[in-house]
Design an enzyme around this catalytic site. Structure first.
Site, short mmCIF file in Angstrom:
data_model
loop_
_atom_site.label_atom_id
_atom_site.label_comp_id
_atom_site.label_asym_id
_atom_site.label_seq_id
_atom_site.Cartn_x
_atom_site.Cartn_y
_atom_site.Cartn_z
N ASP A 297 -34.52 20.92 27.11
CA ASP A 297 -34.09 20.02 28.17
C ASP A 297 -35.04 20.18 29.35
O ASP A 297 -35.29 21.31 29.81
CB ASP A 297 -32.67 20.34 28.62
CG ASP A 297 -31.64 20.02 27.54
OD1 ASP A 297 -31.95 19.20 26.65
OD2 ASP A 297 -30.54 20.60 27.58
N ASP B 220 -23.49 12.19 22.50
CA ASP B 220 -22.77 13.31 23.11
C ASP B 220 -21.28 13.04 22.94
O ASP B 220 -20.80 11.95 23.31
CB ASP B 220 -23.11 13.43 24.60
CG ASP B 220 -24.58 13.75 24.82
OD1 ASP B 220 -25.19 14.39 23.94
OD2 ASP B 220 -25.11 13.36 25.88
#
Length: 253
Positions: free
Chosen positions: A11, A130
């Site tokens: 990330d 997600d």
């Protein structure tokens, strides 16, 4: 049986690798170019880079970073974050990325999946999902905007729809397992995989080598993605692959 893929995920925020737990408590981990080189040496099959706070300004920074990454690694890598147009994808692929990942933009405009697949080929279009649920008896729902906004989309339904629209892979992240190291969400991954004819990448919860074995054995996911256990060298990829081979899970050495 095709070899299972081990995929470190990085990330990116402001050009640095960061990691959190349950999508919160984010802290810096390291340099994306140097860590990418390390994972290549370790034997990773692919890499994923996600710009978690993408804006128009940071997109320019991320493009520069993608070019630097492409210069030093020789395995496929996927990039995502803030992608919402054909031009975005074209720029990232031209910079050296092999695949792109879309999430919130695909939910907002599902036709984008088809447009991108028609333009660039399904093989490079990864739809990231997600997902979370309120309790063990509730359905899994899709979340967007970095896990902050719940949608009305049921996860299994959206995964199947994304495939129908042209996605080449599904990257499924269990938000309640993210960063916890309590193991992958096996039943969820198995349920989603059973509806698909495209590869599924399981994400969220890796803590031990047995966790990888369990998700491959019991959900049939084609790939498993993890971050902190690799970043902090709690699991090293050569040892993980050796363990998986010893437990009859095919991997590339």
């Amino acid at each position: 049986m095709l070899a299972k893929r081990i995929i470190p995920c990085m990330d990116i925020r402001d050009g640095n690798i960061v990691k959190g737990i349950n999508f919160e408590n984010i802290r810096e981990v390291g340099n994306p170019v140097e860590l990418g080189k390390y994972y290549v040496e370790q034997g990773a099959d692919e890499l994923v880079y996600l710009d978690i706070t993408a804006t128009n300004e940071k997109r320019k920074v991320f493009l520069s970073l993608v070019r630097e990454i492409a210069k030093v690694i020789n395995i496929p890598f996927t990039v995502g974050g803030g992608i919402s147009s054909i031009n975005d994808v074209s720029d990232l692929l031209d910079a050296g990325a092999d695949k792109i990942s879309i999430n919130s933009a695909a939910v907002k405009n599902p036709k984008l999946i088809t447009e991108l697949a028609n333009k660039f080929g399904s093989q490079c279009i990864v739809v990231a999902i997600d997902t979370n649920r309120n309790n063990e008896n509730s359905d899994w729902y899709v979340y967007v905007h970095g896990g902050k906004t719940k949608t009305v989309l049921r996860t299994i339904d959206w995964a199947k729809k994304a495939e129908e629209l042209g996605a080449g892979e599904i990257l499924l992240t269990s938000m309640n397992k993210d960063g916890t190291k309590n193991g992958f969400e096996i039943e969820l991954n198995a349920a989603v995989w059973n509806t698909l004819n495209i590869p599924l990448i399981a994400s969220g919860g890796a803590g031990t080598m047995q966790d990888f074995y369990e998700v491959f054995k019991n959900s049939s996911a084609e790939a498993a993605l993890a971050a902190s256990v690799f970043h902090y060298k709690e699991i090293e990829i050569p040892a993980l692959k050796k363990y998986l081979l010893e437990h009859n899970i095919p991997v590339r050495i």
